[in-house]
Design an enzyme around this catalytic site. Structure first.
Site, PDB file in Angstrom:
ATOM      1  N   SER A 116     -20.392  42.841 -17.247  1.00 31.01           N
ATOM      2  CA  SER A 116     -19.821  43.219 -18.539  1.00 31.01           C
ATOM      3  C   SER A 116     -18.314  43.412 -18.519  1.00 31.01           C
ATOM      4  O   SER A 116     -17.690  43.335 -19.572  1.00 31.01           O
ATOM      5  CB  SER A 116     -20.523  44.455 -19.098  1.00 31.01           C
ATOM      6  OG  SER A 116     -20.670  45.434 -18.117  1.00 31.01           O
ATOM      7  N   HIS A 172     -25.373  40.485 -22.017  1.00 33.22           N
ATOM      8  CA  HIS A 172     -24.269  39.632 -22.480  1.00 33.22           C
ATOM      9  C   HIS A 172     -24.592  38.149 -22.365  1.00 33.22           C
ATOM     10  O   HIS A 172     -23.712  37.308 -22.556  1.00 33.22           O
ATOM     11  CB  HIS A 172     -22.992  39.916 -21.689  1.00 33.22           C
ATOM     12  CG  HIS A 172     -22.464  41.293 -21.876  1.00 33.22           C
ATOM     13  ND1 HIS A 172     -21.760  41.686 -22.987  1.00 33.22           N
ATOM     14  CD2 HIS A 172     -22.562  42.390 -21.092  1.00 33.22           C
ATOM     15  CE1 HIS A 172     -21.421  42.953 -22.879  1.00 33.22           C
ATOM     16  NE2 HIS A 172     -21.901  43.408 -21.744  1.00 33.22           N
ATOM     17  N   LYS A 220     -26.046  43.088 -29.142  1.00 39.50           N
ATOM     18  CA  LYS A 220     -24.848  42.289 -28.884  1.00 39.50           C
ATOM     19  C   LYS A 220     -24.900  41.003 -29.723  1.00 39.50           C
ATOM     20  O   LYS A 220     -24.762  41.086 -30.936  1.00 39.50           O
ATOM     21  CB  LYS A 220     -24.670  42.113 -27.386  1.00 39.50           C
ATOM     22  CG  LYS A 220     -24.256  43.476 -26.793  1.00 39.50           C
ATOM     23  CD  LYS A 220     -24.091  43.582 -25.331  1.00 39.50           C
ATOM     24  CE  LYS A 220     -23.585  44.992 -25.010  1.00 39.50           C
ATOM     25  NZ  LYS A 220     -24.045  45.508 -23.735  1.00 39.50           N
TER      26      LYS A 220
HETATM   27  C1  LIG Z   1     -24.492  46.847 -23.378  1.00 35.62           C
HETATM   28  C2  LIG Z   1     -25.289  46.758 -22.137  1.00 35.62           C
HETATM   29  C3  LIG Z   1     -26.487  47.444 -22.001  1.00 35.62           C
HETATM   30  C4  LIG Z   1     -26.944  48.455 -23.026  1.00 35.62           C
HETATM   31  O1  LIG Z   1     -27.385  47.880 -24.187  1.00 35.62           O
HETATM   32  P1  LIG Z   1     -27.376  48.754 -25.540  1.00 35.62           P
HETATM   33  O2  LIG Z   1     -28.311  48.066 -26.428  1.00 35.62           O
HETATM   34  O3  LIG Z   1     -25.979  48.770 -26.021  1.00 35.62           O
HETATM   35  O4  LIG Z   1     -27.841  50.124 -25.150  1.00 35.62           O
HETATM   36  C5  LIG Z   1     -27.233  47.228 -20.864  1.00 35.62           C
HETATM   37  N1  LIG Z   1     -26.812  46.396 -19.890  1.00 35.62           N
HETATM   38  C6  LIG Z   1     -25.654  45.732 -19.979  1.00 35.62           C
HETATM   39  C7  LIG Z   1     -25.250  44.815 -18.882  1.00 35.62           C
HETATM   40  C8  LIG Z   1     -24.844  45.892 -21.096  1.00 35.62           C
HETATM   41  O5  LIG Z   1     -23.681  45.271 -21.173  1.00 35.62           O
END
Ligand SMILES: *Cc1c(COP(=O)(O)O)cnc(C)c1O
Length: 413
Positions: free
Chosen positions: A195, A223, A258
């Protein structure tokens, strides 16, 4: 002063001194490629990669879903919260990912914490034998993976980022220290797209290593879903596109918050895995189900992605365009050999990164400075993330402005 006051004040002061103190910025418009802060700014910081949060037809479907299903679910999935849209959403996710079954959670964070703690906790079988899980975790894994491992109380070996030789070394070391080799489970877990760096996990190699050492493999496609692979199916599609044969991991986690542009998390895999998690994942069991309207909206948005692969391709074209534009300006983006939508520009110094980010905002571009503790000390960076709907003009203006500010400030420093 009370001890709470002095404790929190001390902690806050330490963060201010280290330039790691965080504030929240308030945006006065929906998440889209341009947003309103005071004036219109180009948003190069969103996880809504396909710009679906604000897609007019999808918003109107979501509004209809609220009218049909109400504002909340009213209960946990295992009590009264489970409504038709939840079950439909899980079917849509499983189909999209090409897997047997799916389970949704309130957030991606909860999906990771619940899945890892359930799969990696100590297990006592019918005859009373105790088996443990030994976890191998990439050093740059997301906080929710780390928290899941901590909650499981499993022994954890952290391997160097994307370093397959170091992973094998860690597995061999674990085997040497393990006096219950035939009983214990070995579990490798990694982000699919990292990320803060935007690079990809080496899924084909991870699968080889997992097979060789009889370990399970879990990837987190937060992502990757809607971003990676020709049609946004994720890492396995990407490697198969590249003619590197690749299967799904044993366990795949993802988020609906996302590229999908909604809220919620999910796990996909074999039917029996999902059945197990439904019974064991505490962050699934002991919480209210996501609102049925949100489940319906997520199913609609995911269906939109499945039927509009050109939206995913636009995003990928934008990534190439932006990296090339930066390169022309003399800025090397760290991840321009891969195709995620996260493009970090490494600055190093925390204060300098913050200063560049502030100057960019004055010029109408929002790119956050990511600093310790989110990334290692001295590895502060501008973290640009792109959307499918950014225009060529947006991206070329951003690349030029970044270069001008960066070069002026680094000369001064
Ligand atoms: C954003 C993210 C999460 C968490 O997801 P949410 O739905 O925002 O709680 C988990 N793992 C990774 C790698 C992320 O980037």
């Amino acid at each position: 002063m009370t001890s709470l006051d002095s404790f929190t004040q001390g902690a806050l002061q330490a963060m201010r001194d280290a330039h790691t103190y965080r504030t929240m910025r308030c945006i006065d418009s929906p998440e889209a490629s341009h947003v309103k802060i005071k004036d219109d700014v180009i948003l190069l910081a969103s996880n809504s990669y396909l710009d679906l949060c604000n897609e007019p037809t999808l918003k109107s479907y979501a509004a209809k879903a609220v009218l049909k299903w109400g504002t909340g679910s009213g209960g946990a999935r295992l009590t009264t919260g489970n409504k038709t849209p939840h079950e439909e959403l899980e079917q849509v996710i499983a189909n999209f990912k090409g897997e047997e079954a799916a389970l949704t959670f309130g957030t991606g964070y909860m999906a990771n914490v619940g899945t890892i703690s359930a799969l990696c906790s100590k297990q006592v079988n019918a005859s009373g034998t105790v088996s443990e899980c030994i976890v191998f975790s990439d050093e740059l894994n997301h906080a929710s993976i780390i928290d899941g491992i901590r909650l499981s109380k499993a022994k954890c070996y952290v391997y160097k980022h994307n370093d397959m030789a170091d992973l094998e070394r860690a597995i061999c070391e674990a085997r040497k220290n393990d006096d219950k080799q035939n009983l214990n489970r070995y579990f490798i877990v990694t982000d699919a797209v990292f990320s803060m760096d935007g690079d990809l996990a080496n899924l084909p190699e991870l699968q080889k290593i997992a097979r060789k050492h009889n370990a399970l493999l879990m990837i987190d496609e937060a992502h990757a879903t809607g971003v990676i692979g020709k049609t946004g199916r994720g890492l396995a599609e990407y490697f198969n596109d590249c003619k590197i044969p690749c299967e799904h991991a044993d366990v795949t986690v993802g988020t609906l918050s996302k590229a999908v542009g909604c809220e919620g998390g999910f796990v996909v895999g074999k039917k029996q895995l999902i059945e197990f998690l439904r019974n064991k994942a505490r962050s699934f069991i002991f919480t209210t189900a996501m609102s049925p309207a949100m489940a319906q909206a997520a199913a609609n948005n995911l269906t939109f992605i499945a039927t509009h692969p050109e939206r995913v391709q636009h995003l990928q074209e934008n990534v190439n365009l932006f990296c090339k534009a930066l390169e022309i300006e003399g800025i090397k983006a760290a991840s321009n050999d891969v195709h995620s939508a996260i493009i970090p520009i490494i600055i190093g110094d925390e204060e300098l990164a913050l200063e560049i980010s502030n100057k960019l905002l004055e010029k109408g571009i929002l790119i956050p400075a990511i600093r310790y503790p989110t990334v290692a000390k001295g590895k502060a960076r501008l973290r640009a993330s792109l959307m499918a709907t950014h225009t060529k003009e947006d991206l070329e203006y951003a690349a030029k402005t970044i270069a001008t500010i960066y070069l002026t400030l680094t000369k001064k420093h």
